[in-house]
Structures are given as C-alpha cells and as structure tokens.
Design an enzyme around this catalytic site. Structure first.
Site, PDB file in Angstrom:
ATOM      1  N   HIS A  96       0.842  -1.196   0.000  1.00  0.00           N
ATOM      2  CA  HIS A  96       0.000   0.000   0.000  1.00  0.00           C
ATOM      3  C   HIS A  96       0.872   1.240   0.000  1.00  0.00           C
ATOM      4  O   HIS A  96       1.834   1.348   0.762  1.00  0.00           O
ATOM      5  CB  HIS A  96      -0.930   0.028   1.211  1.00  0.00           C
ATOM      6  CG  HIS A  96      -1.831   1.228   1.231  1.00  0.00           C
ATOM      7  ND1 HIS A  96      -2.853   1.390   0.314  1.00  0.00           N
ATOM      8  CD2 HIS A  96      -1.850   2.341   2.011  1.00  0.00           C
ATOM      9  CE1 HIS A  96      -3.471   2.533   0.542  1.00  0.00           C
ATOM     10  NE2 HIS A  96      -2.880   3.128   1.567  1.00  0.00           N
ATOM     11  N   SER A  97       0.516   2.204  -0.863  1.00  0.00           N
ATOM     12  CA  SER A  97       1.188   3.497  -0.949  1.00  0.00           C
ATOM     13  C   SER A  97       2.674   3.293  -1.253  1.00  0.00           C
ATOM     14  O   SER A  97       3.016   2.677  -2.265  1.00  0.00           O
ATOM     15  CB  SER A  97       0.944   4.288   0.345  1.00  0.00           C
ATOM     16  OG  SER A  97       1.286   5.641   0.190  1.00  0.00           O
ATOM     17  N   MET A  98       3.580   3.784  -0.420  1.00  0.00           N
ATOM     18  CA  MET A  98       4.995   3.528  -0.638  1.00  0.00           C
ATOM     19  C   MET A  98       5.255   2.043  -0.803  1.00  0.00           C
ATOM     20  O   MET A  98       6.114   1.615  -1.586  1.00  0.00           O
ATOM     21  CB  MET A  98       5.826   4.075   0.519  1.00  0.00           C
ATOM     22  CG  MET A  98       7.328   3.863   0.358  1.00  0.00           C
ATOM     23  SD  MET A  98       8.309   4.324   1.806  1.00  0.00           S
ATOM     24  CE  MET A  98       8.134   2.825   2.799  1.00  0.00           C
TER      25      MET A  98
END
Length: 252
Positions: A96-98
């Site tokens: 998720h995300s980074m």
C-alpha cells in the site's frame, strides 16, 4: 541453533500466525511510516492456508533504534536479499502506498533471479514512473503531522500523543524521503500480473495515474476502484481481502 542470518531475517520478516507446509506465500509491504503490525488482520484472515509475511522496515517500533533506509532502491535491495533466502513457493505481493512501489521494485529485482512473485497487488499508489513534485520530507514536524491528518492514515489518539508522535516522526520523514526521491525508468517492467487498487478520492493518486501501472507489466493488468481516499482499504477491508483471496487462489 539460531544463526546471525536468522536473527536478521527475524527483524525484517514477521509471521503472526503459523502456516501449512504447502501454503502459498503473501508478502505485505507497509506504507510510509507504517509497520508490519498493520497487516495483522490480513494474517489472521488468510493463515494457515497462506504464509503471511509482513515486512518490518528499520526505524520503527522494535527497530526504532536502527536508522531508516531513506532510499527506496536500497530498501528494495535489502528486502530482496531476505526474500531470496526463503524456500521457493508461489508468492503474491501486496503493498500500500509507498509499499506498492517497493513491492514493484522488489519484484523486479527478484525476477532478475527468476524468483519473482506471480502477482503484485498495488494499492493506493500511482504508477512507478508517474511523478509529482512532493517535498513532505523537507517540512518541519508540524508539516508532516498536517500531511498525516490530511491522509487520515493515523488514529487521532496517536496524533494527540506527543511522545508516540515523536517516536513515529523519524520513520515518517525517512519513508517520505525514500518515496519522494524515488525514480523509476519508464521502460521498467515486471513479468508478473499487476492488480491496482485505488480510492476514487485519493489526493495522491488519480485514476489516470493508477491506470499507467499497465505500462509496467508484460503480464495481466487489472484495476479496481473504491469509494474513499488514500486509506480506502481500511473502509473496504472485506473487498480488498477478497482481491487478495483471488490472487492467492491458483488458476484452474
């Protein structure tokens, strides 16, 4: 006898529940400032039919005395080294995300060793070669806290606890530096499938930016959009877990 390599692996790779001997492997990559424990509910949901491994980056929780790795490529190199040491079994990545960008970079490195995952689930992140001018890591502490509040990624109780917040800020700053200085060649592709999960109101990723993930795989590409912002996966946990279940199920 526990070896030095075992001790290092234990710092990086967290297993919260036992798994069957023939279980498929799910490797979970946390978001900026996040920790392995974020994926404890995922481990509880899929064990023991899946071996769920949650990554613990340096600089947080029980690793808070270790310096953060503020370069995404270096972090991917270190994770690749740990995953290469595991036994060979079907593997899925979730980030998720980074963590989505980090999962991609790790998969690309593993594929150079013919050890890549069969699918990446990339959540809450625009395509690797899609860039924006972001400098959250250069802000003062108040500026980083403001960004955390904007994304609703941290519980209000933590934001109001100065001691806990001060402990978290170094990891947040280091992770933001890693992802905001990350650069991916436009022609970098993996062979595995990629499924992209995105929130339709995510301030960090437009649907068009999410769609560009298809340029980074020679495998199958799928896009799933959900109502919500950057942390839509908390609101839509059941739906996201359904996508994970699909990825973990061998194709008939």
């Amino acid at each position: 006898m526990t070896t030095a390599a075992d001790e290092i692996a234990a710092r990086w790779l967290r297993r919260y529940h036992p798994a069957d001997a023939d279980a498929v492997r799910l490797v979970c990559f946390p978001h900026a400032g996040g920790s392995a424990s974020f994926y404890h509910p995922v481990s509880a949901r899929f064990a023991p039919s899946a071996e769920v491994i949650s990554l613990q980056y340096p600089g947080r929780q029980d690793r808070r005395k270790e310096p953060c790795v503020a370069d995404l490529g270096t972090l991917a190199d270190l994770i690749t080294e740990q995953l290469l040491a595991l036994d060979d079994r079907p593997t899925v990545f979730f980030g998720h995300s980074m963590g989505a960008a980090l999962a991609f970079e790790t998969a690309w490195r593993l594929e150079q060793k013919d050890a890549g995952p069969r699918e990446i689930l990339a959540s809450g992140r625009r395509a690797p070669s899609t860039t924006r001018a972001e400098e959250v890591h250069l802000r003062d502490d108040d500026g980083i806290v403001a960004e955390m509040k904007r994304l609703n990624g941290t519980a209000a109780g933590v934001l109001g606890d100065e001691e806990i917040l001060r402990m978290a800020l170094p990891a947040l700053r280091g992770d933001y530096r890693a992802i905001e200085t990350y650069s991916c060649p436009a022609d970098r592709r993996v062979r595995c499938d990629i499924t992209v999960l995105t929130g339709d109101a995510d301030p960090l990723t437009t649907v068009a930016e999410a769609q560009r993930w298809q340029d980074h795989t020679s495998g199958a590409y799928r896009l799933r959009s959900y109502e919500g912002g950057h942390f839509f996966l908390v609101q839509h946990l059941a739906a996201v877990q359904a996508e994970i279940a699909r990825a973990l199920t061998p194709a008939s």
